[in-house]
Enzyme design. Structure first.
Site, PDB file in Angstrom:
ATOM      1  N   LYS A 171       0.844  -1.199   0.000  1.00  0.00           N
ATOM      2  CA  LYS A 171       0.000   0.000   0.000  1.00  0.00           C
ATOM      3  C   LYS A 171       0.881   1.252   0.000  1.00  0.00           C
ATOM      4  O   LYS A 171       1.624   1.485   0.951  1.00  0.00           O
ATOM      5  CB  LYS A 171      -0.904   0.035   1.234  1.00  0.00           C
ATOM      6  CG  LYS A 171      -1.989   1.092   1.095  1.00  0.00           C
ATOM      7  CD  LYS A 171      -2.688   1.382   2.397  1.00  0.00           C
ATOM      8  CE  LYS A 171      -2.032   2.506   3.170  1.00  0.00           C
ATOM      9  NZ  LYS A 171      -2.004   3.817   2.485  1.00  0.00           N
ATOM     10  N   GLU A 246      10.721   1.459   9.762  1.00  0.00           N
ATOM     11  CA  GLU A 246      11.618   2.588   9.473  1.00  0.00           C
ATOM     12  C   GLU A 246      10.827   3.852   9.790  1.00  0.00           C
ATOM     13  O   GLU A 246       9.874   4.190   9.084  1.00  0.00           O
ATOM     14  CB  GLU A 246      12.023   2.579   7.993  1.00  0.00           C
ATOM     15  CG  GLU A 246      12.710   1.302   7.539  1.00  0.00           C
ATOM     16  CD  GLU A 246      14.116   1.142   8.077  1.00  0.00           C
ATOM     17  OE1 GLU A 246      14.662   2.120   8.620  1.00  0.00           O
ATOM     18  OE2 GLU A 246      14.662   0.037   7.964  1.00  0.00           O
ATOM     19  N   CYS A 280      13.552  11.745   5.510  1.00  0.00           N
ATOM     20  CA  CYS A 280      13.761  11.297   6.889  1.00  0.00           C
ATOM     21  C   CYS A 280      15.213  11.487   7.310  1.00  0.00           C
ATOM     22  O   CYS A 280      15.520  11.510   8.490  1.00  0.00           O
ATOM     23  CB  CYS A 280      13.359   9.843   7.023  1.00  0.00           C
ATOM     24  SG  CYS A 280      14.206   8.803   5.821  1.00  0.00           S
ATOM     25  N   GLU A 382       9.926  15.862  15.608  1.00  0.00           N
ATOM     26  CA  GLU A 382      10.151  15.853  14.156  1.00  0.00           C
ATOM     27  C   GLU A 382       9.224  16.862  13.474  1.00  0.00           C
ATOM     28  O   GLU A 382       8.014  16.827  13.679  1.00  0.00           O
ATOM     29  CB  GLU A 382       9.881  14.451  13.589  1.00  0.00           C
ATOM     30  CG  GLU A 382      10.196  14.375  12.109  1.00  0.00           C
ATOM     31  CD  GLU A 382       9.903  13.022  11.487  1.00  0.00           C
ATOM     32  OE1 GLU A 382       8.805  12.487  11.706  1.00  0.00           O
ATOM     33  OE2 GLU A 382      10.775  12.503  10.772  1.00  0.00           O
TER      34      GLU A 382
HETATM   35  P1  NAD Z   1       2.419   7.958   8.143  1.00  0.00           P
HETATM   36  O1  NAD Z   1       2.863   7.125   9.282  1.00  0.00           O
HETATM   37  O2  NAD Z   1       1.305   8.903   8.348  1.00  0.00           O
HETATM   38  O3  NAD Z   1       1.967   7.048   6.911  1.00  0.00           O
HETATM   39  C1  NAD Z   1       2.845   6.091   6.337  1.00  0.00           C
HETATM   40  C2  NAD Z   1       2.007   4.997   5.700  1.00  0.00           C
HETATM   41  O4  NAD Z   1       1.306   4.306   6.728  1.00  0.00           O
HETATM   42  C3  NAD Z   1       0.955   5.487   4.715  1.00  0.00           C
HETATM   43  O5  NAD Z   1       0.861   4.586   3.642  1.00  0.00           O
HETATM   44  C4  NAD Z   1      -0.311   5.455   5.556  1.00  0.00           C
HETATM   45  O6  NAD Z   1      -1.475   5.298   4.788  1.00  0.00           O
HETATM   46  C5  NAD Z   1      -0.065   4.236   6.409  1.00  0.00           C
HETATM   47  N1  NAD Z   1      -0.813   4.202   7.679  1.00  0.00           N
HETATM   48  C6  NAD Z   1      -1.257   5.246   8.418  1.00  0.00           C
HETATM   49  N2  NAD Z   1      -1.914   4.804   9.509  1.00  0.00           N
HETATM   50  C7  NAD Z   1      -1.870   3.444   9.460  1.00  0.00           C
HETATM   51  C8  NAD Z   1      -2.356   2.417  10.314  1.00  0.00           C
HETATM   52  N3  NAD Z   1      -3.036   2.694  11.424  1.00  0.00           N
HETATM   53  N4  NAD Z   1      -2.120   1.134   9.966  1.00  0.00           N
HETATM   54  C9  NAD Z   1      -1.433   0.841   8.846  1.00  0.00           C
HETATM   55  N5  NAD Z   1      -0.961   1.766   7.997  1.00  0.00           N
HETATM   56  C10 NAD Z   1      -1.159   3.065   8.302  1.00  0.00           C
HETATM   57  O7  NAD Z   1       3.724   8.693   7.630  1.00  0.00           O
HETATM   58  P2  NAD Z   1       3.826   9.783   6.471  1.00  0.00           P
HETATM   59  O8  NAD Z   1       3.284  11.063   6.989  1.00  0.00           O
HETATM   60  O9  NAD Z   1       3.298   9.202   5.209  1.00  0.00           O
HETATM   61  O10 NAD Z   1       5.411   9.880   6.296  1.00  0.00           O
HETATM   62  C11 NAD Z   1       6.227  10.740   7.036  1.00  0.00           C
HETATM   63  C12 NAD Z   1       6.964   9.988   8.112  1.00  0.00           C
HETATM   64  O11 NAD Z   1       7.726   8.927   7.543  1.00  0.00           O
HETATM   65  C13 NAD Z   1       7.965  10.845   8.840  1.00  0.00           C
HETATM   66  O12 NAD Z   1       7.859  10.589  10.216  1.00  0.00           O
HETATM   67  C14 NAD Z   1       9.310  10.370   8.313  1.00  0.00           C
HETATM   68  O13 NAD Z   1      10.394  10.550   9.168  1.00  0.00           O
HETATM   69  C15 NAD Z   1       9.031   8.925   8.101  1.00  0.00           C
HETATM   70  N6  NAD Z   1       9.985   8.332   7.176  1.00  0.00           N
HETATM   71  C16 NAD Z   1      10.936   7.479   7.673  1.00  0.00           C
HETATM   72  C17 NAD Z   1      11.873   6.927   6.822  1.00  0.00           C
HETATM   73  C18 NAD Z   1      12.935   5.971   7.322  1.00  0.00           C
HETATM   74  O14 NAD Z   1      13.589   5.343   6.508  1.00  0.00           O
HETATM   75  N7  NAD Z   1      13.125   5.838   8.620  1.00  0.00           N
HETATM   76  C19 NAD Z   1      11.839   7.220   5.454  1.00  0.00           C
HETATM   77  C20 NAD Z   1      10.860   8.101   4.997  1.00  0.00           C
HETATM   78  C21 NAD Z   1       9.925   8.644   5.865  1.00  0.00           C
END
Ligand code: NAD
Length: 478
Positions: A171, A246, A280, A382
């Site tokens: 997804k 991650e 990130c 963050e």
């Molecule tokens: P998010 O956690 O809101 O969403 C990420 C994904 O999870 C999306 O596909 C979303 O639809 C899904 N999701 C949301 N709630 C869920 C649930 N309850 N169950 C299952 N799936 C769910 O994150 P975002 O806003 O899309 O991305 C930004 C974040 O990602 C930042 O915190 C950033 O640091 C992090 N990030 C980390 C890395 C890494 O490698 N550590 C890389 C890129 C981004």
């Protein structure tokens, strides 16, 4: 129109409902996204179950060929993929062309070949027994990814899962789904067997949750926010699923006075504001050794003010739009918080309104703040946008204390020409990745991931191949 890719076909969500997809550079709706739910995930799981045996038993060379074919199709259509990523996410087209899409190609190419070096271990026990390790696919795995590097991170998960013989339910973020949809078209053209990869679109708390809670999905690889990661872990852990998380970061960029100044200044500009600071790995807390502080501050601000913000489709744009209205408001609220906490805005600090077609888009000026204590909220939480803080330091111990003070531990950068000091600091930093005199230099063979609240487990190279396989030790008495 975006559709789900299930059992080798592009289909509508069972609900027949869709929600809007926005172009962040103009603030307008330009597409619709399937609002999938647990019924779509159930269809995907059935397709993956049916496909699993044949896929898992294919010779690895045959699986490799599929991955290479998919890579070549993305490469062939690189310009279309890059444009789509730029419009969907708001990132500069030049960045999508140079980084996002080439890296998606490399992810498939890399794992198609890395798997051939994935040898099984053998251990001789005394002189009368020998152990060897078999590694078989886990079965059906779930992959959930964020919006900041959409196709780049999506394929980073899918490629190693497929090459090791798993079937995948993936997804993408509901904020940036378009290139994932284009990937499903590429998979169809590549002739990938039906059900091997299923791409389901929709909201996290519906389609995403249905993936993390499905009993037949045996492992979850997730990249996204720390709070979401905790929620997924709380569902997956009692079901004994394998998880790789991650998560977020608040990365320190440590600059010693004995650094290569010009190289540091140019790289720090990128590590602060690339992709609107929505990587990130961006360094959002810049620690500067006191003798260099004023010089760095003045030169840095000049450089930041030269950045060209605006239409992501223009090839000379350095900083594009913030991905969503909701995220724009979050970043602006942190700038407000920084002011309330006593910070001084050295440059930026406001919403930016470009002229012309992007006048209603979601842009923020690159923002530099000083005068905040290391332990205030602005320096601990963050923000994930074009906002950095400057913090002076005097000693190694002091900077390490401040750098390691957050709950996060993803990445860090250290600038010094003193080799011993560089190694000493690298070893003391509580981060999964340390860059010395560089930033975001990536070798796909290395372990990638964070400590503390930045994640669980590592991806990349052998770490990913291990994660997506189930080891079995066989002991033979001689
Ligand atoms: P998010 O956690 O809101 O969403 C990420 C994904 O999870 C999306 O596909 C979303 O639809 C899904 N999701 C949301 N709630 C869920 C649930 N309850 N169950 C299952 N799936 C769910 O994150 P975002 O806003 O899309 O991305 C930004 C974040 O990602 C930042 O915190 C950033 O640091 C992090 N990030 C980390 C890395 C890494 O490698 N550590 C890389 C890129 C981004």
């Amino acid at each position: 129109m975006i559709k789900n890719y299930i059992n080798g076909r592009l289909i509508e969500p069972v609900s027949e409902k869709y929600f809007d997809n926005f172009d962040p550079a103009t603030g307008t709706v330009y597409g619709i996204i399937p609002d999938s739910d647990e019924r779509d995930i159930e269809l995907a799981v059935s397709a993956a179950e049916a496909a699993f045996n044949e896929w898992a038993n294919l010779p690895v060379m045959a699986r490799s060929k599929y991955l290479l074919k998919i890579a070549s199709l993305i490469q062939r259509d690189l310009k279309e993929f890059a444009r789509a990523e730029c419009v969907d996410n708001g990132k500069p087209l030049s960045l999508a062309r140079a980084v996002d899409i080439p890296r998606a190609v490399q992810n498939f190419e890399f794992f198609a070949s890395a798997v051939h070096g994935f040898a099984s271990e053998a251990h001789q026990t005394e002189d009368d027994a020998i152990n060897y390790t078999l590694r078989s696919p886990i079965g059906i795995v779930g992959a959930i990814s964020p919006w900041n590097l959409p196709l780049y991170l999506f394929t980073w998960k899918i490629a190693p899962a497929l090459i090791t013989g798993n079937c995948v339910i993936a997804k993408p973020s509901e904020v940036t789904p378009v290139t994932a949809f284009m990937l499903s078209e590429a998979c169809i053209e590549a002739g990938l067997p039906a059900g091997v990869l299923n791409i389901v679109h929709g909201f996290g708390n519906k389609a995403g949750k249905a993936i993390s809670s499905h009993p037949k999905i045996k492992a979850i690889t997730f990249t996204g926010g720390t709070k979401t990661g905790a929620e997924i872990a709380s569902i997956a852990a009692p079901m004994f699923k394998k998880i790789s998380l991650e998560l977020g970061g608040k990365n320190p960029n440590i600059i010693f006075a004995d650094c290569n100044y010009d190289k540091m200044l140019e790289t720090t500009l990128r590590s602060s504001f690339r992709n609107q600071g929505e990587i990130c790995l961006c360094g959002s807390r810049i620690f500067i050794e006191k003798p260099l502080y004023e010089k760095f501050k003045n030169d840095f601000i000049v450089k930041v003010q030269e950045l060209h913000i605006g239409d992501p489709l223009e090839l000379d744009t350095d900083q594009g739009a913030i991905v969503s209205k909701q995220h724009l408001e979050k970043v602006l609220s942190y700038i407000q918080l920084a002011k309330e906490e006593g910070g001084t805005i050295l440059c930026g600090g406001n919403r930016f309104v470009p002229e012309g077609r992007c006048e209603n888009g979601w842009f923020i000026e690159p923002t530099v703040i000083e005068g905040l204590p290391y332990n205030c909220r602005t320096n601990q939480e963050e923000i994930f946008g074009p906002v950095v803080t400057l913090i002076p330091f005097e000693t190694e111990d002091e900077v390490l204390l401040m750098a390691n003070s957050t709950e996060y531990g993803l990445a860090s950068t250290v600038w010094t020409e003193n080799l011993s000091k560089a190694h000493r600091i690298a070893s003391a930093l509580e981060t999964g990745i340390v860059w010395i005199n560089c930033w975001m230099v990536r070798d796909l063979r290395t372990p990638f991931g964070g400590m503390k609240s930045s994640g669980v487990g590592r991806e990349g190279g052998l770490e990913a191949l291990r994660f997506f396989t189930e080891p079995k030790n066989v002991c033979v008495k001689l």
